[in-house]
Design a protein around this motif. Structure first.
Motif, PDB file in Angstrom:
ATOM      1  N   TRP A   1     -42.190  65.276 -28.560  1.00 50.97           N
ATOM      2  CA  TRP A   1     -41.102  66.227 -28.308  1.00 50.97           C
ATOM      3  C   TRP A   1     -41.280  67.500 -29.136  1.00 50.97           C
ATOM      4  CZ3 TRP A   1     -37.163  66.779 -24.901  1.00 50.97           C
ATOM      5  CH2 TRP A   1     -36.237  67.779 -25.188  1.00 50.97           C
ATOM      6  N   GLY A   2     -41.458  67.349 -30.432  1.00 58.95           N
ATOM      7  CA  GLY A   2     -41.550  68.492 -31.328  1.00 58.95           C
ATOM      8  C   GLY A   2     -42.685  69.433 -30.970  1.00 58.95           C
ATOM      9  N   SER A   3     -43.798  68.887 -30.579  1.00 59.07           N
ATOM     10  CA  SER A   3     -44.969  69.690 -30.224  1.00 59.07           C
ATOM     11  C   SER A   3     -44.700  70.545 -28.989  1.00 59.07           C
ATOM     12  CB  SER A   3     -46.159  68.757 -29.980  1.00 59.07           C
ATOM     13  OG  SER A   3     -47.263  69.476 -29.524  1.00 59.07           O
ATOM     14  N   VAL A   4     -44.159  69.918 -27.937  1.00 58.94           N
ATOM     15  CA  VAL A   4     -43.886  70.636 -26.693  1.00 58.94           C
ATOM     16  C   VAL A   4     -42.737  71.621 -26.893  1.00 58.94           C
ATOM     17  CG1 VAL A   4     -43.221  70.399 -24.264  1.00 58.94           C
ATOM     18  CG2 VAL A   4     -44.785  68.737 -25.284  1.00 58.94           C
ATOM     19  N   TYR A   5     -41.689  71.186 -27.575  1.00 64.55           N
ATOM     20  CA  TYR A   5     -40.542  72.054 -27.818  1.00 64.55           C
ATOM     21  C   TYR A   5     -40.951  73.273 -28.652  1.00 64.55           C
ATOM     22  CZ  TYR A   5     -36.023  73.709 -29.485  1.00 64.55           C
ATOM     23  OH  TYR A   5     -34.942  74.493 -29.797  1.00 64.55           O
ATOM     24  N   GLY A   6     -41.734  73.048 -29.695  1.00 63.26           N
ATOM     25  CA  GLY A   6     -42.200  74.148 -30.537  1.00 63.26           C
ATOM     26  C   GLY A   6     -43.031  75.146 -29.749  1.00 63.26           C
ATOM     27  N   TYR A   7     -43.895  74.639 -28.890  1.00 61.16           N
ATOM     28  CA  TYR A   7     -44.712  75.508 -28.038  1.00 61.16           C
ATOM     29  C   TYR A   7     -43.816  76.381 -27.157  1.00 61.16           C
ATOM     30  CZ  TYR A   7     -47.785  76.825 -24.162  1.00 61.16           C
ATOM     31  OH  TYR A   7     -48.447  77.523 -23.193  1.00 61.16           O
ATOM     32  N   GLN A   8     -42.808  75.768 -26.553  1.00 58.90           N
ATOM     33  CA  GLN A   8     -41.927  76.513 -25.657  1.00 58.90           C
ATOM     34  C   GLN A   8     -41.008  77.464 -26.416  1.00 58.90           C
ATOM     35  OE1 GLN A   8     -42.081  77.241 -22.658  1.00 58.90           O
ATOM     36  NE2 GLN A   8     -43.681  75.776 -22.185  1.00 58.90           N
ATOM     37  N   LEU A   9     -40.618  77.092 -27.613  1.00 59.14           N
ATOM     38  CA  LEU A   9     -39.767  77.977 -28.407  1.00 59.14           C
ATOM     39  C   LEU A   9     -40.525  79.267 -28.736  1.00 59.14           C
ATOM     40  CD1 LEU A   9     -36.944  78.151 -29.562  1.00 59.14           C
ATOM     41  CD2 LEU A   9     -37.780  77.052 -31.638  1.00 59.14           C
ATOM     42  N   ASN A  42     -36.119  81.336 -26.995  1.00 50.74           N
ATOM     43  CA  ASN A  42     -34.750  80.934 -26.669  1.00 50.74           C
ATOM     44  C   ASN A  42     -34.664  79.408 -26.724  1.00 50.74           C
ATOM     45  OD1 ASN A  42     -32.691  79.899 -24.708  1.00 50.74           O
ATOM     46  ND2 ASN A  42     -32.229  82.077 -24.494  1.00 50.74           N
ATOM     47  N   GLU A  43     -33.782  78.894 -27.570  1.00 49.51           N
ATOM     48  CA  GLU A  43     -33.675  77.439 -27.742  1.00 49.51           C
ATOM     49  C   GLU A  43     -33.306  76.721 -26.450  1.00 49.51           C
ATOM     50  OE1 GLU A  43     -31.060  76.417 -30.944  1.00 49.51           O
ATOM     51  OE2 GLU A  43     -32.284  77.440 -32.441  1.00 49.51           O
ATOM     52  N   ASN A  44     -32.372  77.293 -25.687  1.00 51.58           N
ATOM     53  CA  ASN A  44     -31.940  76.633 -24.448  1.00 51.58           C
ATOM     54  C   ASN A  44     -33.071  76.561 -23.425  1.00 51.58           C
ATOM     55  OD1 ASN A  44     -29.294  76.115 -25.295  1.00 51.58           O
ATOM     56  ND2 ASN A  44     -28.620  78.146 -24.675  1.00 51.58           N
ATOM     57  N   ASP A  45     -33.780  77.667 -23.237  1.00 52.09           N
ATOM     58  CA  ASP A  45     -34.913  77.665 -22.299  1.00 52.09           C
ATOM     59  C   ASP A  45     -35.994  76.711 -22.771  1.00 52.09           C
ATOM     60  OD1 ASP A  45     -33.710  79.499 -20.621  1.00 52.09           O
ATOM     61  OD2 ASP A  45     -34.839  81.222 -21.389  1.00 52.09           O
ATOM     62  N   ALA A  46     -36.282  76.735 -24.076  1.00 55.49           N
ATOM     63  CA  ALA A  46     -37.317  75.856 -24.627  1.00 55.49           C
ATOM     64  C   ALA A  46     -36.953  74.395 -24.403  1.00 55.49           C
ATOM     65  CB  ALA A  46     -37.509  76.135 -26.117  1.00 55.49           C
ATOM     66  N   GLU A  47     -35.692  74.055 -24.632  1.00 61.22           N
ATOM     67  CA  GLU A  47     -35.249  72.673 -24.452  1.00 61.22           C
ATOM     68  C   GLU A  47     -35.286  72.266 -22.981  1.00 61.22           C
ATOM     69  OE1 GLU A  47     -31.137  70.951 -25.627  1.00 61.22           O
ATOM     70  OE2 GLU A  47     -32.419  70.940 -27.409  1.00 61.22           O
ATOM     71  N   ASP A  48     -34.825  73.157 -22.105  1.00 65.22           N
ATOM     72  CA  ASP A  48     -34.848  72.854 -20.671  1.00 65.22           C
ATOM     73  C   ASP A  48     -36.273  72.639 -20.167  1.00 65.22           C
ATOM     74  OD1 ASP A  48     -32.100  72.996 -20.530  1.00 65.22           O
ATOM     75  OD2 ASP A  48     -32.052  75.033 -19.701  1.00 65.22           O
ATOM     76  N   ILE A  49     -37.180  73.517 -20.570  1.00 67.40           N
ATOM     77  CA  ILE A  49     -38.569  73.376 -20.125  1.00 67.40           C
ATOM     78  C   ILE A  49     -39.185  72.111 -20.710  1.00 67.40           C
ATOM     79  CG2 ILE A  49     -40.882  74.401 -20.216  1.00 67.40           C
ATOM     80  CD1 ILE A  49     -39.477  77.178 -20.169  1.00 67.40           C
ATOM     81  N   THR A  50     -38.851  71.789 -21.944  1.00 70.35           N
ATOM     82  CA  THR A  50     -39.381  70.571 -22.570  1.00 70.35           C
ATOM     83  C   THR A  50     -38.883  69.338 -21.824  1.00 70.35           C
ATOM     84  OG1 THR A  50     -39.475  71.691 -24.710  1.00 70.35           O
ATOM     85  CG2 THR A  50     -39.574  69.291 -24.738  1.00 70.35           C
ATOM     86  N   ILE A  51     -37.623  69.323 -21.457  1.00 69.11           N
ATOM     87  CA  ILE A  51     -37.075  68.202 -20.677  1.00 69.11           C
ATOM     88  C   ILE A  51     -37.800  68.099 -19.342  1.00 69.11           C
ATOM     89  CG2 ILE A  51     -35.037  67.442 -19.375  1.00 69.11           C
ATOM     90  CD1 ILE A  51     -33.360  68.485 -21.778  1.00 69.11           C
ATOM     91  N   GLN A  52     -37.977  69.225 -18.677  1.00 73.69           N
ATOM     92  CA  GLN A  52     -38.682  69.221 -17.390  1.00 73.69           C
ATOM     93  C   GLN A  52     -40.130  68.758 -17.559  1.00 73.69           C
ATOM     94  OE1 GLN A  52     -38.301  73.117 -15.656  1.00 73.69           O
ATOM     95  NE2 GLN A  52     -36.073  73.084 -15.813  1.00 73.69           N
TER      96      GLN A  52
END
Length: 186
Positions: free
Chosen positions: A28-36, A41-51
């Motif tokens: 999770w942290g690796s993908v979320y950090g990449y997207q952040l 944007n935390e919300n976009d990063a979290e949404d993309i990580t979930i997807q």
């Protein structure tokens, strides 16, 4: 460590939910950090990580073990980010809707309902307080699944997202809730 990861991947390919949870927690942290870094944007990063995890778990049978699992996840995540950029460029309305999404409305209803009284009698008031510490989208899936007892399919229809996204959101919500409970018990 690599052997342990490969074991979990193999179990996940067989549909083992515990293996999915392990992989989600581990990466999770690796993908979320990449997207952040990409979105800022935390919300976009979290949404993309979930997807990303939803898509990865849906297509895990296609994963080639000659490559690092993290690299595969990042490639999926990168493609989802590029899709988001394309959608934003093609939609003028999207900019207006994200401005509204960035606003957080915190409305607290102090009036106890009959359900709240029953929950309090059953000593679940603390759990509700902890749930309210979650982001609204996690509160919603927890509420729909565990309090309204909706199926994944019903939740998917209700929030207008694919079933795999619902499953990943629930996994993430449960993990975050467990962390909140652990911190409040200390």
């Amino acid at each position: 460590m690599k052997k342990e990861i490969l074991t979990h991947i193999d179990q996940a390919k067989k549909g083992n939910q515990v293996a999915f949870n392990y992989l989600l927690d581990f990466y999770w942290g690796s993908v979320y950090g990449y997207q952040l870094k990409n979105t800022g944007n935390e919300n976009d990063a979290e949404d993309i990580t979930i997807q990303t995890f939803a898509k990865a778990f849906n297509k895990i049978h296609l994963y080639n073990e000659e490559y690092e699992f993290n690299t595969w996840l990042i490639a999926i995540s990168k493609n989802l980010y590029q899709d988001l950029i394309r959608k934003r460029k093609s939609s003028i309305q999207f900019k207006a809707s994200t401005a509204d999404e960035d606003k957080i409305y915190d409305i607290v209803d102090d009036t106890p309902s009959p359900e709240d009284k029953i929950i309090k009698e059953q000593n679940l008031a603390k759990l509700l307080r902890d749930i309210k510490k979650l982001k609204p989208k996690y509160q919603e899936v927890i509420n729909l699944r565990f309090f309204q007892e909706l199926s994944y399919k019903e939740i998917s229809s209700h929030i207008d997202e694919p079933i795999n996204n619902v499953k990943v959101k629930l996994l993430r919500a449960k993990k975050l809730l467990a962390e909140i409970i652990k911190k409040s018990d200390v």
